[in-house]
Design an enzyme around this catalytic site. Structure first.
Site, short mmCIF file in Angstrom:
data_model
loop_
_atom_site.label_atom_id
_atom_site.label_comp_id
_atom_site.label_asym_id
_atom_site.label_seq_id
_atom_site.Cartn_x
_atom_site.Cartn_y
_atom_site.Cartn_z
N CYS A 49 -62.62 35.80 90.35
CA CYS A 49 -64.45 35.64 89.97
C CYS A 49 -64.82 34.91 91.03
O CYS A 49 -63.75 34.07 91.82
CB CYS A 49 -64.58 35.05 88.25
SG CYS A 49 -66.08 34.60 88.57
N CYS A 52 -65.86 31.13 90.04
CA CYS A 52 -64.67 30.43 89.54
C CYS A 52 -63.32 30.20 90.11
O CYS A 52 -62.45 29.92 89.46
CB CYS A 52 -65.31 30.19 87.62
SG CYS A 52 -64.65 31.80 86.93
N CYS A 98 -66.67 38.09 83.08
CA CYS A 98 -65.62 36.88 82.82
C CYS A 98 -65.38 35.50 82.39
O CYS A 98 -66.31 35.54 81.61
CB CYS A 98 -66.20 35.90 84.91
SG CYS A 98 -64.91 34.90 85.03
N CYS A 101 -66.55 31.95 83.17
CA CYS A 101 -68.04 31.53 83.37
C CYS A 101 -69.24 33.21 83.31
O CYS A 101 -70.17 32.68 83.64
CB CYS A 101 -67.71 31.40 85.25
SG CYS A 101 -68.03 32.98 86.00
N CYS A 121 -65.79 49.37 86.75
CA CYS A 121 -66.59 50.03 87.21
C CYS A 121 -66.97 48.42 88.27
O CYS A 121 -68.40 48.14 87.34
CB CYS A 121 -67.61 50.66 87.02
SG CYS A 121 -68.37 51.45 88.19
ZN LIG Z 1 -65.61 33.88 86.52
#
Ligand SMILES: [Zn+2]
Length: 135
Positions: A49, A52, A98, A101, A121
């Site tokens: 990510c 984060c 995610c 976060c 995707c």
């Molecule tokens: Zn994240």
């Protein structure tokens, strides 16, 4: 295994991210197809990510979908992502976020390759690639 939550306000994320990263991850934007910064990456490693650092996908699960967006057939762990219904734009889709976060990552569809049949995707600007030897 637990995923610790990170919560920041829109204004805080705006300061930490580039304009494009902010628009996609925080405002649920979509990058232009073909604009992904790591299209040519095929080496072993992990996609994290961008906000984060949560580990999301391995490059071994990445496949060429022909859509112009980076695509994966499975996440590293179902615990690292959140899948939720998205009925925006007059379509019924499943949004992927995610788990740590709440960053908007992209959508998942049921037309992917074996073994899962899933196509995650993603927006390349919501991810960052870390090569295997730097993990
Ligand atoms: Zn994240």
């Amino acid at each position: 295994m637990t995923v610790d939550k990170i919560e920041k306000s829109d204004a805080e994320w705006k300061k930490l991210l580039t304009k494009k990263q902010y628009e996609i991850s925080t405002r649920k934007g979509t990058e232009a197809p073909g604009s992904c910064p790591f299209t040519e990456v095929h080496e072993p490693g992990m996609f994290r990510c961008v906000r984060c650092g949560n580990g999301l996908f391995r490059s071994s699960a990445k496949f060429e979908s022909g859509t112009g967006w980076p695509s994966y057939y499975e996440p590293i762990s179902p615990l690292n992502i959140i899948e939720q219904a998205d009925n925006s734009l007059g379509m019924v889709r499943t949004e992927v976020l995610c788990a740590r976060c709440n960053s908007h990552l992209g959508h998942v569809f049921d037309d992917g390759p074996l073994p899962t049949g899933k196509r995650y995707c993603m927006n390349g600007f919501a991810l960052k690639f870390v090569p295997e030897d730097q993990l």
